[in-house]
Design a protein around this motif. Sequence first.
Motif, PDB file in Angstrom:
ATOM      1  N   LYS A 269       0.843  -1.207   0.000  1.00 45.88           N
ATOM      2  CA  LYS A 269       0.000   0.000   0.000  1.00 45.88           C
ATOM      3  C   LYS A 269       0.874   1.252   0.000  1.00 45.88           C
ATOM      4  N   LYS A 270       1.912   1.224   0.851  1.00 47.04           N
ATOM      5  CA  LYS A 270       2.795   2.373   0.980  1.00 47.04           C
ATOM      6  C   LYS A 270       3.429   2.756  -0.374  1.00 47.04           C
ATOM      7  N   GLY A 271       4.021   1.762  -1.021  1.00 46.67           N
ATOM      8  CA  GLY A 271       4.696   2.003  -2.298  1.00 46.67           C
ATOM      9  C   GLY A 271       3.718   2.471  -3.364  1.00 46.67           C
ATOM     10  N   PHE A 272       2.536   1.872  -3.361  1.00 49.33           N
ATOM     11  CA  PHE A 272       1.529   2.210  -4.356  1.00 49.33           C
ATOM     12  C   PHE A 272       1.087   3.668  -4.203  1.00 49.33           C
ATOM     13  N   ILE A 273       0.833   4.069  -2.962  1.00 47.33           N
ATOM     14  CA  ILE A 273       0.442   5.463  -2.717  1.00 47.33           C
ATOM     15  C   ILE A 273       1.622   6.388  -3.039  1.00 47.33           C
ATOM     16  N   GLY A 274       2.828   5.951  -2.655  1.00 49.24           N
ATOM     17  CA  GLY A 274       4.037   6.751  -2.918  1.00 49.24           C
ATOM     18  C   GLY A 274       4.204   7.040  -4.399  1.00 49.24           C
ATOM     19  N   ALA A 275       4.038   6.010  -5.233  1.00 48.62           N
ATOM     20  CA  ALA A 275       4.207   6.179  -6.682  1.00 48.62           C
ATOM     21  C   ALA A 275       3.152   7.147  -7.219  1.00 48.62           C
ATOM     22  N   ASN A 276       1.939   7.020  -6.722  1.00 44.77           N
ATOM     23  CA  ASN A 276       0.869   7.913  -7.176  1.00 44.77           C
ATOM     24  C   ASN A 276       1.166   9.359  -6.772  1.00 44.77           C
ATOM     25  N   ILE A 277       1.629   9.536  -5.541  1.00 47.72           N
ATOM     26  CA  ILE A 277       1.942  10.898  -5.091  1.00 47.72           C
ATOM     27  C   ILE A 277       3.101  11.471  -5.922  1.00 47.72           C
ATOM     28  N   ALA A 278       4.134  10.650  -6.140  1.00 46.48           N
ATOM     29  CA  ALA A 278       5.301  11.140  -6.894  1.00 46.48           C
ATOM     30  C   ALA A 278       4.881  11.630  -8.279  1.00 46.48           C
ATOM     31  N   LEU A 279       4.033  10.863  -8.959  1.00 45.39           N
ATOM     32  CA  LEU A 279       3.611  11.298 -10.296  1.00 45.39           C
ATOM     33  C   LEU A 279       2.644  12.472 -10.219  1.00 45.39           C
ATOM     34  N   ALA A 280       1.772  12.451  -9.193  1.00 40.27           N
ATOM     35  CA  ALA A 280       0.799  13.537  -9.053  1.00 40.27           C
ATOM     36  C   ALA A 280       1.517  14.881  -8.826  1.00 40.27           C
ATOM     37  N   LEU A 281       2.620  14.835  -8.074  1.00 46.46           N
ATOM     38  CA  LEU A 281       3.343  16.072  -7.777  1.00 46.46           C
ATOM     39  C   LEU A 281       4.008  16.661  -9.022  1.00 46.46           C
ATOM     40  N   SER A 282       4.208  15.812 -10.027  1.00 48.72           N
ATOM     41  CA  SER A 282       4.851  16.346 -11.233  1.00 48.72           C
ATOM     42  C   SER A 282       3.815  16.844 -12.250  1.00 48.72           C
ATOM     43  N   ASP A 283       2.539  16.795 -11.887  1.00 46.26           N
ATOM     44  CA  ASP A 283       1.485  17.318 -12.749  1.00 46.26           C
ATOM     45  C   ASP A 283       0.984  18.623 -12.117  1.00 46.26           C
ATOM     46  N   LYS A 284       1.232  19.740 -12.817  1.00 46.61           N
ATOM     47  CA  LYS A 284       0.957  21.070 -12.254  1.00 46.61           C
ATOM     48  C   LYS A 284      -0.451  21.214 -11.674  1.00 46.61           C
ATOM     49  N   GLU A 285      -1.448  20.771 -12.466  1.00 47.82           N
ATOM     50  CA  GLU A 285      -2.826  20.962 -12.053  1.00 47.82           C
ATOM     51  C   GLU A 285      -3.152  20.131 -10.801  1.00 47.82           C
ATOM     52  N   ILE A 286      -2.688  18.885 -10.808  1.00 53.11           N
ATOM     53  CA  ILE A 286      -2.971  18.016  -9.660  1.00 53.11           C
ATOM     54  C   ILE A 286      -2.208  18.503  -8.429  1.00 53.11           C
ATOM     55  N   LEU A 287      -0.995  19.000  -8.652  1.00 49.05           N
ATOM     56  CA  LEU A 287      -0.199  19.529  -7.538  1.00 49.05           C
ATOM     57  C   LEU A 287      -0.970  20.651  -6.842  1.00 49.05           C
ATOM     58  N   LYS A 288      -1.558  21.540  -7.666  1.00 48.06           N
ATOM     59  CA  LYS A 288      -2.330  22.662  -7.116  1.00 48.06           C
ATOM     60  C   LYS A 288      -3.489  22.119  -6.267  1.00 48.06           C
ATOM     61  N   TYR A 289      -4.143  21.103  -6.795  1.00 45.87           N
ATOM     62  CA  TYR A 289      -5.287  20.495  -6.109  1.00 45.87           C
ATOM     63  C   TYR A 289      -4.850  19.861  -4.788  1.00 45.87           C
ATOM     64  N   ILE A 290      -3.694  19.170  -4.816  1.00 45.51           N
ATOM     65  CA  ILE A 290      -3.184  18.523  -3.590  1.00 45.51           C
ATOM     66  C   ILE A 290      -2.907  19.597  -2.530  1.00 45.51           C
ATOM     67  N   LYS A 291      -2.307  20.707  -2.966  1.00 45.38           N
ATOM     68  CA  LYS A 291      -2.013  21.789  -2.013  1.00 45.38           C
ATOM     69  C   LYS A 291      -3.294  22.308  -1.384  1.00 45.38           C
ATOM     70  N   GLU A 292      -4.318  22.412  -2.209  1.00 48.54           N
ATOM     71  CA  GLU A 292      -5.630  22.874  -1.708  1.00 48.54           C
ATOM     72  C   GLU A 292      -6.152  21.915  -0.641  1.00 48.54           C
ATOM     73  N   ILE A 293      -6.087  20.631  -0.940  1.00 45.89           N
ATOM     74  CA  ILE A 293      -6.593  19.617   0.007  1.00 45.89           C
ATOM     75  C   ILE A 293      -5.826  19.714   1.321  1.00 45.89           C
ATOM     76  N   LEU A 294      -4.505  19.844   1.222  1.00 49.34           N
ATOM     77  CA  LEU A 294      -3.688  19.862   2.440  1.00 49.34           C
ATOM     78  C   LEU A 294      -3.953  21.087   3.301  1.00 49.34           C
ATOM     79  N   ARG A 295      -4.424  22.148   2.668  1.00 46.84           N
ATOM     80  CA  ARG A 295      -4.729  23.381   3.422  1.00 46.84           C
ATOM     81  C   ARG A 295      -6.057  23.283   4.178  1.00 46.84           C
ATOM     82  N   ARG A 296      -6.899  22.318   3.796  1.00 44.15           N
ATOM     83  CA  ARG A 296      -8.236  22.236   4.392  1.00 44.15           C
ATOM     84  C   ARG A 296      -8.216  21.948   5.884  1.00 44.15           C
TER      85      ARG A 296
END
Length: 296
Positions: A269-296
Amino acid sequence: MKKIRQIKKAIIPVAGLGTRMLPATKAIPKELLPILDKPLIQYVVEEAISAGIKEIILVTRSGKEAIENHFDVNFELEYLLERKGKKKILKSIKNVIPKDIKISSVKQDRALGLGHAILCASHLIDKGEPFAILLPDEFVLNNDSKNDFLRMINCFKKEGKGQILVEKIKNNETSKYGIVNLDNKKFGKKENLKITGFVEKPLAKSAPSNYRIIGRYILPHEVFNYINKTSSGKDGEIQLTDALNHIVEEQTNLEAFLSKSDIYDCGTKKGFIGANIALALSDKEILKYIKEILRR
Ligand code: G1P
Protein backbone atom coordinates in the motif's frame (compact mmCIF):
# COMPACT_ATOMS: atom_id res chain seq x y z
CA MET A 1 31.30 -19.45 -30.03
CA LYS A 2 31.00 -15.68 -29.48
CA LYS A 3 28.58 -14.86 -26.67
CA ILE A 4 25.51 -12.80 -27.57
CA ARG A 5 25.47 -9.36 -25.94
CA GLN A 6 22.21 -7.97 -27.36
CA ILE A 7 19.21 -7.92 -25.00
CA LYS A 8 16.07 -8.08 -27.09
CA LYS A 9 13.63 -10.07 -24.95
CA ALA A 10 12.13 -9.32 -21.55
CA ILE A 11 10.18 -11.69 -19.34
CA ILE A 12 7.58 -9.97 -17.15
CA PRO A 13 6.02 -12.29 -14.55
CA VAL A 14 2.41 -11.30 -13.83
CA ALA A 15 1.01 -14.51 -12.38
CA GLY A 16 1.07 -13.41 -8.73
CA LEU A 17 -2.14 -13.42 -6.70
CA GLY A 18 -1.62 -9.90 -5.35
CA THR A 19 -2.43 -10.93 -1.80
CA ARG A 20 -0.66 -7.92 -0.28
CA MET A 21 -3.11 -5.58 -2.01
CA LEU A 22 -6.39 -7.36 -1.20
CA PRO A 23 -9.28 -6.63 -1.33
CA ALA A 24 -8.44 -4.26 -4.25
CA THR A 25 -6.93 -7.15 -6.20
CA LYS A 26 -9.70 -9.71 -5.65
CA ALA A 27 -11.02 -9.33 -9.20
CA ILE A 28 -8.49 -6.90 -10.73
CA PRO A 29 -4.89 -7.93 -11.42
CA LYS A 30 -2.55 -5.84 -9.27
CA GLU A 31 -0.58 -5.01 -12.41
CA LEU A 32 -3.59 -3.09 -13.72
CA LEU A 33 -3.96 -0.81 -10.70
CA PRO A 34 -3.40 2.74 -11.94
CA ILE A 35 -0.50 5.00 -11.13
CA LEU A 36 -2.13 8.33 -11.94
CA ASP A 37 -3.76 7.50 -15.29
CA LYS A 38 -2.02 4.39 -16.58
CA PRO A 39 -1.86 0.84 -15.23
CA LEU A 40 1.37 -0.13 -13.52
CA ILE A 41 2.19 -2.79 -16.13
CA GLN A 42 2.17 -0.18 -18.91
CA TYR A 43 4.95 1.82 -17.26
CA VAL A 44 7.08 -1.30 -16.95
CA VAL A 45 6.49 -2.32 -20.57
CA GLU A 46 7.35 1.25 -21.67
CA GLU A 47 10.49 1.17 -19.53
CA ALA A 48 11.57 -2.04 -21.28
CA ILE A 49 10.80 -0.73 -24.77
CA SER A 50 12.58 2.58 -24.17
CA ALA A 51 15.72 0.58 -23.36
CA GLY A 52 15.56 -1.31 -26.68
CA ILE A 53 13.55 -4.45 -25.80
CA LYS A 54 11.73 -5.78 -28.87
CA GLU A 55 9.86 -8.73 -27.42
CA ILE A 56 7.84 -8.82 -24.21
CA ILE A 57 6.86 -12.19 -22.71
CA LEU A 58 4.22 -12.07 -20.00
CA VAL A 59 4.09 -15.05 -17.64
CA THR A 60 0.50 -15.05 -16.47
CA ARG A 61 -2.22 -17.25 -14.98
CA SER A 62 -5.87 -17.92 -15.71
CA GLY A 63 -8.13 -15.15 -14.43
CA LYS A 64 -5.67 -12.38 -15.35
CA GLU A 65 -6.63 -12.09 -19.04
CA ALA A 66 -7.39 -8.38 -18.53
CA ILE A 67 -3.62 -7.75 -18.67
CA GLU A 68 -3.38 -9.23 -22.16
CA ASN A 69 -6.53 -7.33 -23.17
CA HIS A 70 -4.91 -4.06 -22.12
CA PHE A 71 -2.28 -4.53 -24.82
CA ASP A 72 -4.80 -5.77 -27.39
CA VAL A 73 -7.02 -3.81 -29.80
CA ASN A 74 -10.43 -2.82 -28.42
CA PHE A 75 -12.16 -2.24 -31.73
CA GLU A 76 -15.55 -1.24 -30.31
CA LEU A 77 -14.05 1.36 -27.99
CA GLU A 78 -11.83 2.75 -30.76
CA TYR A 79 -14.81 2.98 -33.10
CA LEU A 80 -16.95 4.82 -30.53
CA LEU A 81 -14.21 7.28 -29.56
CA GLU A 82 -13.44 7.94 -33.23
CA ARG A 83 -17.13 8.65 -33.93
CA LYS A 84 -17.36 11.01 -30.97
CA GLY A 85 -14.19 12.80 -32.07
CA LYS A 86 -12.40 12.09 -28.75
CA LYS A 87 -8.98 12.12 -30.35
CA LYS A 88 -6.84 12.50 -27.23
CA ILE A 89 -8.43 9.58 -25.38
CA LEU A 90 -8.42 7.52 -28.56
CA LYS A 91 -4.67 8.05 -28.89
CA SER A 92 -4.09 6.88 -25.31
CA ILE A 93 -5.76 3.50 -25.89
CA LYS A 94 -4.64 2.87 -29.49
CA ASN A 95 -1.27 1.23 -30.08
CA VAL A 96 -0.46 0.96 -26.38
CA ILE A 97 2.79 -0.53 -27.60
CA PRO A 98 4.56 0.31 -30.89
CA LYS A 99 3.79 -1.91 -33.88
CA ASP A 100 7.30 -3.35 -34.13
CA ILE A 101 7.16 -4.74 -30.58
CA LYS A 102 6.03 -8.33 -30.14
CA ILE A 103 4.10 -9.25 -27.03
CA SER A 104 3.18 -12.78 -26.10
CA SER A 105 2.08 -14.63 -23.03
CA VAL A 106 2.61 -18.02 -21.44
CA LYS A 107 0.77 -19.52 -18.51
CA GLN A 108 2.26 -20.51 -15.17
CA ASP A 109 -0.15 -23.25 -14.16
CA ARG A 110 0.88 -23.45 -10.49
CA ALA A 111 2.08 -20.79 -8.05
CA LEU A 112 5.54 -22.29 -7.60
CA GLY A 113 7.54 -19.07 -7.30
CA LEU A 114 9.53 -16.58 -9.35
CA GLY A 115 12.17 -19.08 -10.52
CA HIS A 116 9.43 -21.38 -11.82
CA ALA A 117 7.65 -18.45 -13.54
CA ILE A 118 10.84 -17.55 -15.43
CA LEU A 119 11.31 -21.17 -16.48
CA CYS A 120 7.80 -21.16 -18.00
CA ALA A 121 9.10 -18.72 -20.66
CA SER A 122 12.40 -20.49 -21.35
CA HIS A 123 11.26 -21.99 -24.67
CA LEU A 124 10.78 -18.46 -26.05
CA ILE A 125 14.41 -17.46 -25.43
CA ASP A 126 16.86 -18.72 -28.07
CA LYS A 127 19.76 -20.98 -27.19
CA GLY A 128 22.57 -18.90 -25.70
CA GLU A 129 20.50 -15.72 -25.75
CA PRO A 130 20.74 -13.47 -22.66
CA PHE A 131 17.50 -11.85 -21.56
CA ALA A 132 15.92 -9.38 -19.15
CA ILE A 133 13.41 -9.79 -16.33
CA LEU A 134 11.30 -6.91 -15.06
CA LEU A 135 9.08 -7.38 -12.02
CA PRO A 136 6.10 -5.08 -12.50
CA ASP A 137 5.45 -4.49 -8.79
CA GLU A 138 8.43 -2.20 -8.76
CA PHE A 139 7.84 1.30 -10.10
CA VAL A 140 11.19 2.80 -11.05
CA LEU A 141 11.04 6.55 -11.39
CA ASN A 142 14.10 7.84 -13.21
CA ASN A 143 15.87 10.94 -12.11
CA ASP A 144 17.67 11.46 -15.39
CA SER A 145 17.12 10.70 -19.05
CA LYS A 146 19.11 7.43 -18.93
CA ASN A 147 17.02 4.95 -17.00
CA ASP A 148 18.61 2.33 -14.72
CA PHE A 149 17.43 -0.48 -16.96
CA LEU A 150 19.04 1.07 -20.06
CA ARG A 151 22.29 1.61 -18.15
CA MET A 152 22.22 -2.06 -17.09
CA ILE A 153 21.79 -3.18 -20.70
CA ASN A 154 24.65 -0.93 -21.84
CA CYS A 155 26.83 -2.33 -19.10
CA PHE A 156 26.02 -5.91 -20.11
CA LYS A 157 26.89 -5.06 -23.73
CA LYS A 158 30.30 -3.79 -22.60
CA GLU A 159 31.23 -6.37 -19.94
CA GLY A 160 29.06 -9.41 -20.75
CA LYS A 161 28.28 -9.95 -17.05
CA GLY A 162 24.75 -10.38 -15.67
CA GLN A 163 23.41 -7.24 -13.95
CA ILE A 164 20.94 -7.10 -11.06
CA LEU A 165 19.50 -3.78 -9.95
CA VAL A 166 19.85 -3.05 -6.22
CA GLU A 167 19.17 -0.27 -3.73
CA LYS A 168 20.21 0.27 -0.13
CA ILE A 169 17.46 -0.37 2.43
CA LYS A 170 17.00 -0.14 6.19
CA ASN A 171 17.86 -3.12 8.41
CA ASN A 172 14.23 -3.83 9.25
CA GLU A 173 13.32 -4.28 5.57
CA THR A 174 15.65 -7.13 4.60
CA SER A 175 13.04 -9.81 5.30
CA LYS A 176 10.85 -8.50 2.46
CA TYR A 177 13.38 -8.86 -0.37
CA GLY A 178 16.19 -10.80 -1.98
CA ILE A 179 19.47 -9.52 -0.51
CA VAL A 180 22.87 -9.64 -2.24
CA ASN A 181 26.20 -10.43 -0.67
CA LEU A 182 28.95 -8.22 -2.04
CA ASP A 183 32.71 -8.68 -2.11
CA ASN A 184 33.25 -5.06 -1.31
CA LYS A 185 30.32 -3.38 0.43
CA LYS A 186 30.96 0.18 -0.77
CA PHE A 187 29.95 1.32 -4.23
CA GLY A 188 31.80 4.63 -3.96
CA LYS A 189 31.84 5.98 -7.51
CA LYS A 190 31.30 2.55 -9.08
CA GLU A 191 27.95 1.73 -10.66
CA ASN A 192 28.29 -2.01 -10.07
CA LEU A 193 29.99 -4.52 -7.77
CA LYS A 194 30.60 -8.26 -7.93
CA ILE A 195 27.97 -10.39 -6.16
CA THR A 196 29.23 -13.32 -4.09
CA GLY A 197 25.87 -14.68 -2.98
CA PHE A 198 22.15 -14.17 -2.47
CA VAL A 199 19.76 -14.70 0.42
CA GLU A 200 16.01 -14.56 -0.10
CA LYS A 201 14.21 -12.47 2.53
CA PRO A 202 16.63 -12.89 5.47
CA LEU A 203 16.10 -11.43 8.93
CA ALA A 204 18.31 -8.40 9.53
CA LYS A 205 20.68 -10.40 11.73
CA SER A 206 21.45 -12.89 8.95
CA ALA A 207 21.33 -10.47 6.00
CA PRO A 208 24.67 -10.37 4.15
CA SER A 209 24.24 -6.67 3.28
CA ASN A 210 21.68 -3.87 3.12
CA TYR A 211 21.33 -4.03 -0.65
CA ARG A 212 18.07 -5.46 -1.87
CA ILE A 213 17.12 -6.76 -5.30
CA ILE A 214 14.70 -4.37 -6.97
CA GLY A 215 13.28 -6.51 -9.74
CA ARG A 216 15.31 -5.63 -12.84
CA TYR A 217 17.68 -8.33 -14.06
CA ILE A 218 19.87 -8.87 -17.13
CA LEU A 219 20.82 -12.53 -17.08
CA PRO A 220 22.83 -15.02 -19.13
CA HIS A 221 20.95 -17.87 -20.77
CA GLU A 222 22.50 -20.51 -18.49
CA VAL A 223 20.21 -19.27 -15.68
CA PHE A 224 17.57 -21.65 -17.04
CA ASN A 225 19.83 -24.69 -16.41
CA TYR A 226 20.35 -23.54 -12.83
CA ILE A 227 16.63 -22.93 -12.19
CA ASN A 228 15.98 -26.42 -13.53
CA LYS A 229 18.34 -27.80 -10.87
CA THR A 230 16.89 -25.67 -8.05
CA SER A 231 14.57 -27.30 -5.55
CA SER A 232 11.96 -25.39 -3.57
CA GLY A 233 13.33 -23.00 -0.97
CA LYS A 234 11.87 -20.10 1.02
CA ASP A 235 8.07 -20.37 1.34
CA GLY A 236 8.16 -23.68 -0.55
CA GLU A 237 8.78 -21.83 -3.83
CA ILE A 238 11.42 -22.22 -6.53
CA GLN A 239 13.36 -19.05 -5.85
CA LEU A 240 15.26 -17.21 -8.57
CA THR A 241 17.76 -16.09 -5.93
CA ASP A 242 18.62 -19.75 -5.14
CA ALA A 243 19.37 -20.41 -8.82
CA LEU A 244 21.48 -17.23 -8.99
CA ASN A 245 23.35 -18.42 -5.92
CA HIS A 246 24.35 -21.61 -7.74
CA ILE A 247 25.58 -19.50 -10.66
CA VAL A 248 27.91 -17.36 -8.56
CA GLU A 249 29.14 -20.46 -6.69
CA GLU A 250 30.27 -21.81 -10.05
CA GLN A 251 32.26 -18.67 -10.83
CA THR A 252 29.92 -17.06 -13.36
CA ASN A 253 30.09 -13.37 -12.64
CA LEU A 254 26.96 -11.49 -11.70
CA GLU A 255 27.02 -7.86 -10.65
CA ALA A 256 24.86 -5.69 -8.41
CA PHE A 257 23.97 -2.54 -10.32
CA LEU A 258 23.20 0.43 -8.08
CA SER A 259 19.94 2.25 -8.88
CA LYS A 260 19.92 6.03 -9.29
CA SER A 261 16.12 6.16 -9.36
CA ASP A 262 13.34 6.54 -6.84
CA ILE A 263 11.82 3.11 -6.31
CA TYR A 264 8.26 2.40 -5.19
CA ASP A 265 7.29 -1.18 -4.35
CA CYS A 266 3.71 -1.06 -5.62
CA GLY A 267 2.99 -4.52 -4.24
CA THR A 268 2.53 -2.70 -0.93
CA LYS A 269 0.00 0.00 0.00
CA LYS A 270 2.79 2.37 0.98
CA GLY A 271 4.70 2.00 -2.30
CA PHE A 272 1.53 2.21 -4.36
CA ILE A 273 0.44 5.46 -2.72
CA GLY A 274 4.04 6.75 -2.92
CA ALA A 275 4.21 6.18 -6.68
CA ASN A 276 0.87 7.91 -7.18
CA ILE A 277 1.94 10.90 -5.09
CA ALA A 278 5.30 11.14 -6.89
CA LEU A 279 3.61 11.30 -10.30
CA ALA A 280 0.80 13.54 -9.05
CA LEU A 281 3.34 16.07 -7.78
CA SER A 282 4.85 16.35 -11.23
CA ASP A 283 1.49 17.32 -12.75
CA LYS A 284 0.96 21.07 -12.25
CA GLU A 285 -2.83 20.96 -12.05
CA ILE A 286 -2.97 18.02 -9.66
CA LEU A 287 -0.20 19.53 -7.54
CA LYS A 288 -2.33 22.66 -7.12
CA TYR A 289 -5.29 20.50 -6.11
CA ILE A 290 -3.18 18.52 -3.59
CA LYS A 291 -2.01 21.79 -2.01
CA GLU A 292 -5.63 22.87 -1.71
CA ILE A 293 -6.59 19.62 0.01
CA LEU A 294 -3.69 19.86 2.44
CA ARG A 295 -4.73 23.38 3.42
CA ARG A 296 -8.24 22.24 4.39
C1 G1P B 1 10.77 -11.13 -5.54
C2 G1P B 1 12.16 -11.75 -5.42
C3 G1P B 1 13.02 -10.93 -4.47
C4 G1P B 1 13.05 -9.47 -4.92
C5 G1P B 1 11.62 -8.94 -5.04
C6 G1P B 1 11.63 -7.54 -5.63
O1 G1P B 1 10.09 -11.31 -4.31
O2 G1P B 1 12.05 -13.09 -4.98
O3 G1P B 1 14.33 -11.45 -4.45
O4 G1P B 1 13.78 -8.68 -4.01
O5 G1P B 1 10.82 -9.77 -5.88
O6 G1P B 1 10.34 -7.00 -5.64
P1 G1P B 1 8.47 -11.20 -4.20
O7 G1P B 1 8.16 -9.74 -4.13
O8 G1P B 1 7.91 -11.83 -5.42
O9 G1P B 1 8.11 -11.92 -2.94
